[in-house]
Design a protein around this motif. Structure first.
Motif, PDB file in Angstrom:
ATOM      1  N   ILE A   1       0.821  -1.559  -0.230  1.00  0.00           N
ATOM      2  CA  ILE A   1       0.041  -0.033   0.050  1.00  0.00           C
ATOM      3  C   ILE A   1       0.787   1.348  -0.039  1.00  0.00           C
ATOM      4  CG2 ILE A   1      -1.760   1.552   1.334  1.00  0.00           C
ATOM      5  CD1 ILE A   1      -3.088  -1.113   2.267  1.00  0.00           C
ATOM      6  N   LEU A   2       1.931   1.260   0.357  1.00  0.00           N
ATOM      7  CA  LEU A   2       2.735   2.228   0.938  1.00  0.00           C
ATOM      8  C   LEU A   2       3.404   2.516  -0.566  1.00  0.00           C
ATOM      9  CD1 LEU A   2       4.413   1.872   4.387  1.00  0.00           C
ATOM     10  CD2 LEU A   2       2.804   3.682   3.647  1.00  0.00           C
ATOM     11  N   SER A   3       3.961   1.352  -0.934  1.00  0.00           N
ATOM     12  CA  SER A   3       4.597   1.032  -2.357  1.00  0.00           C
ATOM     13  C   SER A   3       3.588   2.251  -3.413  1.00  0.00           C
ATOM     14  CB  SER A   3       5.061   0.038  -2.905  1.00  0.00           C
ATOM     15  OG  SER A   3       5.510   0.021  -4.155  1.00  0.00           O
ATOM     16  N   GLN A   4       2.371   1.646  -3.306  1.00  0.00           N
ATOM     17  CA  GLN A   4       1.280   2.258  -4.138  1.00  0.00           C
ATOM     18  C   GLN A   4       1.229   3.841  -4.162  1.00  0.00           C
ATOM     19  OE1 GLN A   4      -2.048  -0.850  -3.442  1.00  0.00           O
ATOM     20  NE2 GLN A   4      -1.391  -1.669  -5.241  1.00  0.00           N
ATOM     21  N   GLU A   5       0.946   4.259  -2.763  1.00  0.00           N
ATOM     22  CA  GLU A   5       0.849   5.325  -3.025  1.00  0.00           C
ATOM     23  C   GLU A   5       2.041   6.262  -3.253  1.00  0.00           C
ATOM     24  OE1 GLU A   5       0.279   5.907   1.823  1.00  0.00           O
ATOM     25  OE2 GLU A   5      -1.984   5.056   1.302  1.00  0.00           O
ATOM     26  N   ARG A   6       3.162   5.909  -3.212  1.00  0.00           N
ATOM     27  CA  ARG A   6       4.468   7.284  -3.480  1.00  0.00           C
ATOM     28  C   ARG A   6       4.354   7.201  -5.138  1.00  0.00           C
ATOM     29  NH1 ARG A   6       8.206   2.909  -1.137  1.00  0.00           N
ATOM     30  NH2 ARG A   6       7.201   2.678   0.336  1.00  0.00           N
ATOM     31  N   HIS A   7       3.886   5.803  -5.788  1.00  0.00           N
ATOM     32  CA  HIS A   7       3.043   5.424  -7.172  1.00  0.00           C
ATOM     33  C   HIS A   7       2.383   6.843  -7.283  1.00  0.00           C
ATOM     34  CE1 HIS A   7       6.559   2.267  -8.349  1.00  0.00           C
ATOM     35  NE2 HIS A   7       6.352   1.569  -6.790  1.00  0.00           N
ATOM     36  N   ILE A   8       1.631   6.726  -7.144  1.00  0.00           N
ATOM     37  CA  ILE A   8       0.558   7.701  -7.250  1.00  0.00           C
ATOM     38  C   ILE A   8       0.401   9.644  -7.089  1.00  0.00           C
ATOM     39  CG2 ILE A   8      -1.555   8.440  -6.103  1.00  0.00           C
ATOM     40  CD1 ILE A   8      -2.388   5.607  -5.331  1.00  0.00           C
ATOM     41  N   GLN A   9       1.498   9.301  -6.244  1.00  0.00           N
ATOM     42  CA  GLN A   9       2.125  10.654  -5.389  1.00  0.00           C
ATOM     43  C   GLN A   9       2.731  11.137  -6.890  1.00  0.00           C
ATOM     44  OE1 GLN A   9       4.123  10.466  -1.732  1.00  0.00           O
ATOM     45  NE2 GLN A   9       2.143  11.007  -0.606  1.00  0.00           N
ATOM     46  N   ARG A  10       3.783  10.459  -6.831  1.00  0.00           N
ATOM     47  CA  ARG A  10       4.971  10.779  -8.416  1.00  0.00           C
ATOM     48  C   ARG A  10       3.795  10.542  -9.515  1.00  0.00           C
ATOM     49  NH1 ARG A  10       7.967   5.540  -9.557  1.00  0.00           N
ATOM     50  NH2 ARG A  10       8.822   6.084  -7.417  1.00  0.00           N
ATOM     51  N   LEU A  11       2.780   9.799 -10.042  1.00  0.00           N
ATOM     52  CA  LEU A  11       2.297  10.413 -11.086  1.00  0.00           C
ATOM     53  C   LEU A  11       1.478  11.497 -10.835  1.00  0.00           C
ATOM     54  CD1 LEU A  11       0.852   6.522 -12.173  1.00  0.00           C
ATOM     55  CD2 LEU A  11       2.340   7.829 -13.030  1.00  0.00           C
ATOM     56  N   ASN A  12       0.959  11.962  -9.419  1.00  0.00           N
ATOM     57  CA  ASN A  12       0.681  13.206  -9.284  1.00  0.00           C
ATOM     58  C   ASN A  12       0.932  14.431  -9.526  1.00  0.00           C
ATOM     59  OD1 ASN A  12      -2.293  12.203  -8.744  1.00  0.00           O
ATOM     60  ND2 ASN A  12      -2.065  11.922  -6.870  1.00  0.00           N
ATOM     61  N   GLY A  13       1.777  14.233  -9.187  1.00  0.00           N
ATOM     62  CA  GLY A  13       3.152  15.053  -9.990  1.00  0.00           C
ATOM     63  C   GLY A  13       3.491  15.951 -11.559  1.00  0.00           C
ATOM     64  N   ILE A  14       3.433  13.902 -11.795  1.00  0.00           N
ATOM     65  CA  ILE A  14       3.997  14.442 -13.776  1.00  0.00           C
ATOM     66  C   ILE A  14       2.391  14.495 -14.121  1.00  0.00           C
ATOM     67  CG2 ILE A  14       4.008  12.606 -15.463  1.00  0.00           C
ATOM     68  CD1 ILE A  14       5.769  10.641 -14.138  1.00  0.00           C
ATOM     69  N   VAL A  15       1.830  14.310 -13.646  1.00  0.00           N
ATOM     70  CA  VAL A  15       0.374  14.469 -14.121  1.00  0.00           C
ATOM     71  C   VAL A  15       0.484  16.326 -13.795  1.00  0.00           C
ATOM     72  CG1 VAL A  15      -2.176  15.438 -13.917  1.00  0.00           C
ATOM     73  CG2 VAL A  15      -1.486  12.825 -14.191  1.00  0.00           C
TER      74      VAL A  15
END
Length: 109
Positions: free
Chosen positions: A55-69
């Motif tokens: 879950i923590l890994s997925q949250e980090r990926h989501i945050q990174r993707l949000n930054g890219i967006v």
């Protein structure tokens, strides 16, 4: 009478000792059961920790993707702004050329 009493006494002793022997394995089974439940508890704790890490890994990926967006949205806004400025400048230049042509046309008439 002493003989039947002796037989009853021996029978009682036999029953008591046999019950004692049967209960010992049951006690060891009970001892084994907590170790099984402890193993299951440890396994469930490991499983929970793995789930938390996922879950923590997925949250980090989501945050990174949000930054890219967000970055892409900013780039898009800049492109639209530059394109709008470019289009406005081109329209202004075309309007100036049209006015010049219109003046020439008027002057020639």
């Amino acid at each position: 009478m002493s003989r039947p009493i002796l037989l009853v006494f021996l029978l009682v002793i036999l029953i008591v000792t046999s019950q004692f022997e049967w209960r010992q394995p049951l006690v060891s089974d009970l001892d084994a059961t907590p170790s099984l439940s402890q193993k299951q508890l440890q396994a469930s704790k490991r499983e929970e920790s793995v789930k938390e890490k996922i879950i923590l890994s997925q949250e980090r990926h989501i945050q990174r993707l949000n930054g890219i967006v967000r970055n892409l949205q900013l780039q898009l806004v800049e492109c639209v702004g530059q394109n709008g400025t470019k289009n406005a400048t081109e329209n202004y230049n075309l309007d100036k050329q049209f006015i010049k042509l219109d003046r020439k046309h008027i002057l020639e008439d």
